[in-house]
Design a protein around this motif. Structure first.
Motif, mmCIF file in Angstrom:
data_model
loop_
_atom_site.group_PDB
_atom_site.id
_atom_site.type_symbol
_atom_site.label_atom_id
_atom_site.label_comp_id
_atom_site.label_asym_id
_atom_site.label_seq_id
_atom_site.Cartn_x
_atom_site.Cartn_y
_atom_site.Cartn_z
ATOM 1 N N THR A 217 -0.937 -7.987 5.450
ATOM 2 C CA THR A 217 0.496 -7.708 5.422
ATOM 3 C C THR A 217 0.747 -6.287 4.910
ATOM 4 O OG1 THR A 217 0.965 -10.022 4.973
ATOM 5 C CG2 THR A 217 2.725 -8.440 4.521
ATOM 6 N N ILE A 218 1.535 -5.521 5.647
ATOM 7 C CA ILE A 218 1.940 -4.188 5.191
ATOM 8 C C ILE A 218 3.095 -4.373 4.220
ATOM 9 C CG2 ILE A 218 2.834 -1.940 5.872
ATOM 10 C CD1 ILE A 218 1.570 -2.301 8.589
ATOM 11 N N CYS A 219 2.849 -4.159 2.948
ATOM 12 C CA CYS A 219 3.893 -4.344 1.956
ATOM 13 C C CYS A 219 3.604 -3.455 0.754
ATOM 14 C CB CYS A 219 4.004 -5.814 1.525
ATOM 15 S SG CYS A 219 2.526 -6.470 0.733
ATOM 16 N N GLY A 220 4.622 -3.240 -0.060
ATOM 17 C CA GLY A 220 4.500 -2.369 -1.222
ATOM 18 C C GLY A 220 5.499 -1.239 -1.139
ATOM 19 N N THR A 221 5.261 -0.203 -1.918
ATOM 20 C CA THR A 221 6.101 0.995 -1.923
ATOM 21 C C THR A 221 5.304 2.112 -1.268
ATOM 22 O OG1 THR A 221 7.183 0.250 -3.944
ATOM 23 C CG2 THR A 221 7.428 2.574 -3.368
ATOM 24 N N ILE A 222 5.883 2.754 -0.265
ATOM 25 C CA ILE A 222 5.110 3.532 0.703
ATOM 26 C C ILE A 222 4.282 4.648 0.064
ATOM 27 C CG2 ILE A 222 6.975 5.158 1.260
ATOM 28 C CD1 ILE A 222 6.066 4.784 4.242
ATOM 29 N N GLN A 223 4.817 5.352 -0.954
ATOM 30 C CA GLN A 223 4.056 6.463 -1.521
ATOM 31 C C GLN A 223 2.906 6.001 -2.405
ATOM 32 O OE1 GLN A 223 7.326 5.829 -1.972
ATOM 33 N NE2 GLN A 223 8.111 6.832 -3.807
ATOM 34 N N TYR A 224 2.861 4.712 -2.735
ATOM 35 C CA TYR A 224 1.768 4.161 -3.541
ATOM 36 C C TYR A 224 0.762 3.380 -2.702
ATOM 37 C CZ TYR A 224 4.648 5.058 -7.730
ATOM 38 O OH TYR A 224 5.387 5.648 -8.732
ATOM 39 N N MET A 225 1.025 3.181 -1.428
ATOM 40 C CA MET A 225 0.211 2.297 -0.605
ATOM 41 C C MET A 225 -1.086 2.967 -0.181
ATOM 42 S SD MET A 225 3.368 0.699 1.578
ATOM 43 C CE MET A 225 2.370 -0.116 2.799
ATOM 44 N N ALA A 226 -2.181 2.215 -0.274
ATOM 45 C CA ALA A 226 -3.484 2.710 0.148
ATOM 46 C C ALA A 226 -3.516 2.853 1.667
ATOM 47 C CB ALA A 226 -4.576 1.749 -0.324
ATOM 48 N N PRO A 227 -4.385 3.721 2.182
ATOM 49 C CA PRO A 227 -4.413 3.919 3.647
ATOM 50 C C PRO A 227 -4.728 2.646 4.411
ATOM 51 C CG PRO A 227 -6.253 5.051 2.533
ATOM 52 C CD PRO A 227 -5.305 4.636 1.486
ATOM 53 N N GLU A 228 -5.587 1.767 3.844
ATOM 54 C CA GLU A 228 -5.899 0.534 4.562
ATOM 55 C C GLU A 228 -4.714 -0.421 4.594
ATOM 56 O OE1 GLU A 228 -7.592 -0.046 0.317
ATOM 57 O OE2 GLU A 228 -7.348 1.566 1.790
ATOM 58 N N VAL A 229 -3.798 -0.324 3.614
ATOM 59 C CA VAL A 229 -2.580 -1.145 3.633
ATOM 60 C C VAL A 229 -1.603 -0.583 4.658
ATOM 61 C CG1 VAL A 229 -0.656 -2.038 2.270
ATOM 62 C CG2 VAL A 229 -2.912 -1.778 1.215
ATOM 63 N N LEU A 230 -1.465 0.734 4.681
ATOM 64 C CA LEU A 230 -0.570 1.374 5.639
ATOM 65 C C LEU A 230 -0.968 1.078 7.079
ATOM 66 C CD1 LEU A 230 -0.191 4.818 3.846
ATOM 67 C CD2 LEU A 230 1.711 3.308 4.408
ATOM 68 N N SER A 231 -2.276 0.934 7.323
ATOM 69 C CA SER A 231 -2.754 0.694 8.688
ATOM 70 C C SER A 231 -2.692 -0.778 9.086
ATOM 71 C CB SER A 231 -4.189 1.200 8.824
ATOM 72 O OG SER A 231 -5.062 0.480 7.968
ATOM 73 N N GLY A 232 -2.273 -1.646 8.171
ATOM 74 C CA GLY A 232 -2.156 -3.059 8.496
ATOM 75 C C GLY A 232 -3.388 -3.875 8.189
ATOM 76 N N GLY A 233 -4.290 -3.353 7.372
ATOM 77 C CA GLY A 233 -5.455 -4.104 6.920
ATOM 78 C C GLY A 233 -6.631 -4.027 7.874
ATOM 79 N N PRO A 234 -7.695 -4.755 7.503
ATOM 80 C CA PRO A 234 -7.763 -5.618 6.322
ATOM 81 C C PRO A 234 -7.906 -4.814 5.040
ATOM 82 C CG PRO A 234 -9.885 -5.558 7.411
ATOM 83 C CD PRO A 234 -8.947 -4.779 8.286
ATOM 84 N N TYR A 235 -7.402 -5.394 3.942
ATOM 85 C CA TYR A 235 -7.539 -4.762 2.632
ATOM 86 C C TYR A 235 -7.750 -5.842 1.586
ATOM 87 C CZ TYR A 235 -2.539 -5.983 2.095
ATOM 88 O OH TYR A 235 -1.332 -6.639 2.030
ATOM 89 N N ASN A 236 -8.126 -5.405 0.386
ATOM 90 C CA ASN A 236 -8.390 -6.344 -0.698
ATOM 91 C C ASN A 236 -7.914 -5.746 -2.018
ATOM 92 O OD1 ASN A 236 -10.373 -4.435 -1.306
ATOM 93 N ND2 ASN A 236 -11.979 -5.606 -0.282
ATOM 94 N N HIS A 237 -8.506 -6.182 -3.141
ATOM 95 C CA HIS A 237 -8.049 -5.749 -4.460
ATOM 96 C C HIS A 237 -8.200 -4.248 -4.682
ATOM 97 C CE1 HIS A 237 -9.225 -10.016 -4.773
ATOM 98 N NE2 HIS A 237 -8.181 -10.125 -5.572
#
Length: 256
Positions: A66-86
């Protein structure tokens, strides 16, 4: 300087936030919205991580998309729609520590995820020359664009040279207040900067009627006759009470 903290203060904040993330991750929780707005301060200036509205259960080895969070704090793997983890939380911590030390974000926010992702992927994340080598090393490991190579565990976090001779014992840390926060609380302009709207506690203008601003305007009563003295009810109109038509009465009984 207002807007940024010394490395000594950031070291305390980093240790407390690192412990908070390590605690959450050990219990299989990913926060996904580590940012300044979700950091609360105690009376002694110590930090509390708050707002778990975007958090979710994610066991070790699990993946999220899930792409979620605050955009300037989001990791590149989150911005791309995953997969991501801790590891995404540790990236957000790196952005937060960078911002606390410099007073600005390493990458200005973009209005959408795609343009922000392009900027994050192409940005070299140059560390300011004013940073100590220990802080520079910590941030370079937190802001690693490859999640598998990123600093993503509390044990590795504690071993950073930036924390040399520092304690991660939360009980010991809580005993010593964060002096810079206590000093900021005593600033004469603190109330004006911290308030959100008008508050009675400030009372900057003596004799000013704050009740008229803080209280909602009264709802006009249709039964008040404007030609009569204030607060006097106009006499009722003559005639029998008005009856609703049969159809309207039935409809009113259904919806009341």
């Amino acid at each position: 300087m207002i807007g940024q903290f010394s490395e000594d203060t950031v070291r305390v904040f980093a240790a407390e936030l690192g412990c908070a993330l390590g605690f959450l991750h050990d219990f299989g929780v990913i926060h996904r919205d580590v940012k300044m707005e979700n950091i609360l301060l105690t009376d002694n200036g110590h930090l509390r991580l708050a707002d778990f509205g975007l958090s979710r259960r994610l066991e070790r080895g699990g993946r999220a998309f899930t792409i979620c969070g605050t955009i300037q704090y989001m990791a590149p793997e989150v911005l791309s729609g995953g997969p991501y983890n801790h590891a995404a939380d540790w990236w957000s911590l790196g952005i937060l520590l960078f911002s606390l030390t410099t007073g600005k974000f390493p990458v200005p926010p973009e209005p959408d995820h795609c343009s922000m992702l392009r900027k994050v992927r192409s940005f070299p994340y140059e560390i300011p020359l004013s940073f100590s080598s220990q802080l520079s090393l910590l941030l370079s490991e937190l802001l690693c664009k490859t999640p598998s190579r990123r600093l993503r565990s509390l044990d590795r976090f504690k071993r950073q040279t930036f924390f040399h001779q520092s304690t991660f014992d939360l009980e010991l840390m809580q005993r010593r207040p964060v002096e810079v926060i206590l000093e900021l609380r005593e600033r004469p302009d603190r109330a004006a900067k911290a308030r959100r709207g008008l508050t009675l506690s400030l009372q900057p203008l003596k004799g000013f009627d704050y009740d008229s601003l803080l209280s909602p305007p009264p709802t006009p009563d249709p039964q008040l006759d404007m030609s009569t003295p204030s607060g006097t009810l106009a006499p009722p109109l003559p005639g029998p009470p008005r009856q609703l038509p049969q159809e309207n009465r039935a409809r009113r009984e259904v919806f009341v």
